[in-house]
Design a protein around this motif. Sequence first.
Motif, PDB file in Angstrom:
ATOM      1  N   PHE A  22       0.830  -1.209   0.000  1.00 46.66           N
ATOM      2  CA  PHE A  22       0.000   0.000   0.000  1.00 46.66           C
ATOM      3  C   PHE A  22       0.861   1.255   0.000  1.00 46.66           C
ATOM      4  O   PHE A  22       0.611   2.186  -0.771  1.00 46.66           O
ATOM      5  CB  PHE A  22      -0.937  -0.008   1.210  1.00 46.66           C
ATOM      6  N   ILE A  23       1.891   1.279   0.841  1.00 45.63           N
ATOM      7  CA  ILE A  23       2.765   2.459   0.915  1.00 45.63           C
ATOM      8  C   ILE A  23       3.489   2.670  -0.415  1.00 45.63           C
ATOM      9  O   ILE A  23       3.569   3.803  -0.917  1.00 45.63           O
ATOM     10  CB  ILE A  23       3.752   2.321   2.093  1.00 45.63           C
ATOM     11  N   LEU A  24       4.003   1.594  -1.002  1.00 40.63           N
ATOM     12  CA  LEU A  24       4.655   1.717  -2.304  1.00 40.63           C
ATOM     13  C   LEU A  24       3.683   2.207  -3.371  1.00 40.63           C
ATOM     14  O   LEU A  24       4.036   3.042  -4.213  1.00 40.63           O
ATOM     15  CB  LEU A  24       5.268   0.375  -2.720  1.00 40.63           C
ATOM     16  N   SER A  25       2.455   1.712  -3.338  1.00 41.71           N
ATOM     17  CA  SER A  25       1.452   2.145  -4.319  1.00 41.71           C
ATOM     18  C   SER A  25       1.128   3.628  -4.171  1.00 41.71           C
ATOM     19  O   SER A  25       0.984   4.338  -5.165  1.00 41.71           O
ATOM     20  CB  SER A  25       0.175   1.322  -4.168  1.00 41.71           C
ATOM     21  N   VAL A  26       1.012   4.082  -2.935  1.00 47.04           N
ATOM     22  CA  VAL A  26       0.737   5.506  -2.710  1.00 47.04           C
ATOM     23  C   VAL A  26       1.898   6.356  -3.217  1.00 47.04           C
ATOM     24  O   VAL A  26       1.696   7.364  -3.907  1.00 47.04           O
ATOM     25  CB  VAL A  26       0.450   5.770  -1.215  1.00 47.04           C
ATOM     26  N   ILE A  27       3.125   5.957  -2.908  1.00 40.61           N
ATOM     27  CA  ILE A  27       4.300   6.708  -3.367  1.00 40.61           C
ATOM     28  C   ILE A  27       4.368   6.714  -4.886  1.00 40.61           C
ATOM     29  O   ILE A  27       4.623   7.768  -5.502  1.00 40.61           O
ATOM     30  CB  ILE A  27       5.586   6.109  -2.755  1.00 40.61           C
ATOM     31  N   LEU A  28       4.124   5.556  -5.493  1.00 44.26           N
ATOM     32  CA  LEU A  28       4.184   5.453  -6.952  1.00 44.26           C
ATOM     33  C   LEU A  28       3.035   6.177  -7.635  1.00 44.26           C
ATOM     34  O   LEU A  28       3.052   6.368  -8.853  1.00 44.26           O
ATOM     35  CB  LEU A  28       4.207   3.984  -7.368  1.00 44.26           C
ATOM     36  N   THR A  29       2.027   6.585  -6.899  1.00 45.55           N
ATOM     37  CA  THR A  29       0.934   7.386  -7.445  1.00 45.55           C
ATOM     38  C   THR A  29       1.164   8.872  -7.207  1.00 45.55           C
ATOM     39  O   THR A  29       0.928   9.689  -8.098  1.00 45.55           O
ATOM     40  CB  THR A  29      -0.403   6.958  -6.810  1.00 45.55           C
ATOM     41  N   VAL A  30       1.634   9.222  -6.028  1.00 50.65           N
ATOM     42  CA  VAL A  30       1.783  10.638  -5.654  1.00 50.65           C
ATOM     43  C   VAL A  30       2.875  11.327  -6.477  1.00 50.65           C
ATOM     44  O   VAL A  30       2.695  12.475  -6.902  1.00 50.65           O
ATOM     45  CB  VAL A  30       2.054  10.755  -4.137  1.00 50.65           C
ATOM     46  N   ILE A  31       3.987  10.642  -6.707  1.00 50.58           N
ATOM     47  CA  ILE A  31       5.090  11.281  -7.445  1.00 50.58           C
ATOM     48  C   ILE A  31       4.678  11.657  -8.868  1.00 50.58           C
ATOM     49  O   ILE A  31       4.849  12.815  -9.274  1.00 50.58           O
ATOM     50  CB  ILE A  31       6.351  10.397  -7.403  1.00 50.58           C
ATOM     51  N   PRO A  32       4.114  10.751  -9.679  1.00 52.22           N
ATOM     52  CA  PRO A  32       3.678  11.170 -11.017  1.00 52.22           C
ATOM     53  C   PRO A  32       2.557  12.215 -10.968  1.00 52.22           C
ATOM     54  O   PRO A  32       2.522  13.126 -11.801  1.00 52.22           O
ATOM     55  CB  PRO A  32       3.182   9.881 -11.673  1.00 52.22           C
ATOM     56  N   PHE A  33       1.664  12.094  -9.987  1.00 53.88           N
ATOM     57  CA  PHE A  33       0.599  13.088  -9.853  1.00 53.88           C
ATOM     58  C   PHE A  33       1.198  14.467  -9.616  1.00 53.88           C
ATOM     59  O   PHE A  33       0.784  15.455 -10.225  1.00 53.88           O
ATOM     60  CB  PHE A  33      -0.344  12.704  -8.710  1.00 53.88           C
ATOM     61  N   GLY A  34       2.190  14.552  -8.734  1.00 56.39           N
ATOM     62  CA  GLY A  34       2.847  15.824  -8.467  1.00 56.39           C
ATOM     63  C   GLY A  34       3.568  16.364  -9.689  1.00 56.39           C
ATOM     64  O   GLY A  34       3.555  17.572  -9.947  1.00 56.39           O
TER      65      GLY A  34
END
Length: 109
Positions: A22-34
């Motif tokens: 879950f933490i990896l998925s959130v990080i891998l989503t937030v960075i491209p979103f930013g």
Amino acid sequence: MANAHNHAEASHGSVKSYAIGFILSVILTVIPFGLVMYPSLPKDMTILIVVAFAVIQIVVHLYYFLHLDTSPAQRSNVSAGLFTAVVIALLVGLSLWIMFSIHTNMMAK
């Protein structure tokens, strides 16, 4: 019967592995979103990074949530998944190639 029950439990992940996924998925989503919301890189580089993070996120989901790994019990599932990915890549890639070829031939006249 007890061994079959223990084997079924062993194939499921622990709370720790789900939390890591879950933490990896959130990080891998937030960075491209930013990167998309606050553009600081060239457009081509941003697209490349977003696609790379998407591929990495697919691998994270397959490993942490679908429990696909190189264990003997999962080899047939991994093989079927790789075969499916190759077939989809061929279908999409060749379809795009055909459409591009048709487009360039139609525009030449």
